[in-house]
Write a protein that holds these residues in place. Structure first.
Motif, PDB file in Angstrom:
ATOM      1  N   GLY A 286       1.014  -1.087  -0.373  1.00  0.00           N
ATOM      2  CA  GLY A 286      -0.145  -0.144  -0.124  1.00  0.00           C
ATOM      3  C   GLY A 286       0.856   1.398  -0.117  1.00  0.00           C
ATOM      4  N   PRO A 287       0.663   2.633  -0.245  1.00  0.00           N
ATOM      5  CA  PRO A 287       0.867   3.025  -0.598  1.00  0.00           C
ATOM      6  C   PRO A 287       2.024   4.018   0.944  1.00  0.00           C
ATOM      7  N   THR A 288       2.847   4.273   0.919  1.00  0.00           N
ATOM      8  CA  THR A 288       3.666   4.113   2.150  1.00  0.00           C
ATOM      9  C   THR A 288       5.361   5.285   2.170  1.00  0.00           C
ATOM     10  N   VAL A 289       5.219   6.184   3.330  1.00  0.00           N
ATOM     11  CA  VAL A 289       5.981   7.106   3.520  1.00  0.00           C
ATOM     12  C   VAL A 289       7.309   6.820   4.305  1.00  0.00           C
ATOM     13  N   PHE A 290       8.420   7.088   4.066  1.00  0.00           N
ATOM     14  CA  PHE A 290       9.320   6.605   4.336  1.00  0.00           C
ATOM     15  C   PHE A 290       9.742   7.701   5.704  1.00  0.00           C
ATOM     16  N   VAL A 291       9.810   7.759   7.213  1.00  0.00           N
ATOM     17  CA  VAL A 291       9.811   9.091   7.901  1.00  0.00           C
ATOM     18  C   VAL A 291      10.833   9.095   8.651  1.00  0.00           C
ATOM     19  N   ASP A 292      11.266   8.019   9.160  1.00  0.00           N
ATOM     20  CA  ASP A 292      13.131   8.183   9.859  1.00  0.00           C
ATOM     21  C   ASP A 292      13.675   6.721  10.421  1.00  0.00           C
ATOM     22  N   ALA A 293      14.920   6.364   9.688  1.00  0.00           N
ATOM     23  CA  ALA A 293      15.603   5.639  10.687  1.00  0.00           C
ATOM     24  C   ALA A 293      16.073   5.729  12.174  1.00  0.00           C
ATOM     25  N   GLN A 294      16.866   4.789  12.269  1.00  0.00           N
ATOM     26  CA  GLN A 294      17.017   4.296  13.899  1.00  0.00           C
ATOM     27  C   GLN A 294      16.754   5.670  14.636  1.00  0.00           C
ATOM     28  N   VAL A 295      15.553   4.566  15.102  1.00  0.00           N
ATOM     29  CA  VAL A 295      14.597   5.649  16.119  1.00  0.00           C
ATOM     30  C   VAL A 295      14.214   5.825  17.787  1.00  0.00           C
ATOM     31  N   PRO A 296      14.984   6.358  18.308  1.00  0.00           N
ATOM     32  CA  PRO A 296      14.948   6.300  19.917  1.00  0.00           C
ATOM     33  C   PRO A 296      13.026   6.166  19.751  1.00  0.00           C
TER      34      PRO A 296
END
Length: 439
Positions: free
Chosen positions: A283-293
């Motif tokens: 489905g339609p997905t958007v990247f937010v962030d990596a290595q998220v605390p």
């Protein structure tokens, strides 16, 4: 055919036409021309590629210059049948001993490269792992070989189509006046690789780097005008570019699978190639962030759960978490827990629990996590969880595949996906876009 004292089944070649006395071929035949050995004890089929062309100067000699042996894992029963056993060889192999066992003709470029670049005499196929030269043996996984084979088949098909277009256009234009026909302009095809091959077949020199830069600059500058006046052509160009980009991603991804990279390398890879990661979601997905605390409190990492990736649904903004392990991470235990039943490796179970705990903490401490990463566009209504780990090609028996499916299809709240499944999704999408472009 004969069976050794250890139960190995050996097959020898007896030509229909006996070579003339005193010839090299007659001497080879007298010594015995072994084509294969199927060993139940070792669980493998060993092939000895042989030139079976009766007119060849190397009749009954090794088929290749250096490679004399090809080893393939195989389930060999004491009553192993030659015809059935050879028929079960993977695609890319010659399966009829009358034509000389070994790699199929379109794959012999692989043999050529190995012989030109190494002193290897043996090619050993393995269920999984990195391609490597070990002494006089070149090892390659079935997945890597199949990817190469499929690429070679596509290249050949596109080359054949390009050559046919050049031939048809040449004959048409040569006889056009006689037959009262209009001259025809050579069609280059729509796929970029097809166009390049067609131009080469027609004797046209491809663009050099400077010409390519100029073409790219002109296309970029005129993109809006082209899209307005020639929307169909712009759409075709876009599809062609998408196919090329996918081809490059597939090549890089397949190579990386066999290069033995660590987890940190793969985290960077997916961050740079988010599209491969987005295939997980359907489905339609958007990247937010990596290595998220994730967790309560200030910006300190101490005491926080670190999620490899945070993404969101483009329509509902619901968050998703992805935890990745290495392609070399083992999926199932080597020994059966009960007959026909295998347990998952502890690292897989731990990764599943880890991402579920991350999702729990994300829901409990959504506001603190948003403040920490500076992005409040997502919500944790019902976080979706994914674990990317291992390779399906590791599962070398039906019981292991069954046990793996039973586990992952009934783990609530987490989707477990292997690295080679992502690769196959990329290939499927590439083939779809290529077929659409060609029509």
């Amino acid at each position: 055919m004969r069976t050794t004292g250890r139960g190995a089944i050996q097959g020898f070649f007896v030509p229909k036409d006996t070579p003339g006395p005193g010839t090299d071929a007659a001497d080879r035949l007298a010594a015995g021309v072994k084509l294969f050995e199927a060993s139940p004890a070792r669980g493998q089929l060993t092939i000895y590629p042989t030139d079976t062309r009766s007119w060849s100067d190397d009749f009954l000699a090794p088929k290749y210059a250096k490679i004399t042996t090809i080893i393939i894992p195989a389930e060999v029963e004491p009553d192993w049948d030659v015809a059935d056993g050879l028929e079960e060889l993977p695609a890319g192999f010659t399966k009829d001993y009358e034509y000389g066992l070994g790699l199929a003709q379109e794959c012999e470029v692989i043999i050529d490269l190995i012989e030109d670049s190494t002193d290897c005499a043996v090619i050993e196929f393995v269920p999984s792992g990195d391609a490597a030269v070990v002494g006089a043996t070149f090892r390659i996984s079935f997945a890597r070989f199949d990817s190469l084979r499929a690429d070679l088949a596509r290249i050949k098909n596109r080359g054949d189509l390009g050559i046919r277009r050049v031939k048809e256009t040449h004959v048409h234009n040569d006889l056009a006046e006689v037959l009262g026909l209009e001259r025809r302009t050579l069609s280059l095809g729509r796929l970029p690789t097809s166009k390049w091959m067609t131009r080469v077949a027609a004797g046209d020199v491809p663009l050099n780097e400077e010409e390519q830069d100029a073409l790219m600059a002109a296309t970029t500058a005129s993109a809006a005008q082209i899209a307005s006046k020639l929307p169909a052509k712009m759409a075709r160009l876009q599809r062609d570019i998408e196919v090329v980009n996918l081809e490059q991603l597939i090549v890089s991804y397949a190579k990386a699978l066999d290069d033995g990279h660590n987890e940190d390398w793969w985290q960077d890879f997916f961050e740079e190639n988010v599209f491969a990661l987005q295939l997980l979601f359907g489905g339609p997905t958007v990247f937010v962030d990596a290595q998220v605390p994730i967790g309560e409190g200030d910006n300190s990492i101490k005491g926080k759960k670190i999620a490899d990736y945070l993404l969101k649904n483009a329509m509902t903004n619901n968050a998703s978490l992805v935890e990745i392990k290495k392609p070399s991470t083992k999926l199932m235990k080597k020994r059966a827990y009960r007959e026909g039943v295998y347990g998952v490796q502890s690292e897989i179970g731990e990764a599943v629990t880890q991402v579920l705990d991350q999702a729990l903490q994300l829901t409990r401490h959504e506001a603190d996590t948003k403040a920490r990463i500076g992005d409040s566009s997502w919500v944790s209504n019902a976080p979706r969880c994914f674990v990317v780990a291992g390779r399906l090609s590791e599962l070398d028996t039906d019981d292991k595949k069954k046990s793996f499916d039973l586990y992952r299809e009934h783990v609530s709240g987490v989707r477990l996906v292997t690295y080679d499944e992502i690769l196959e999704q990329l290939k499927t999408l590439r083939d779809f876009l290529a077929a659409e472009a060609s029509t």
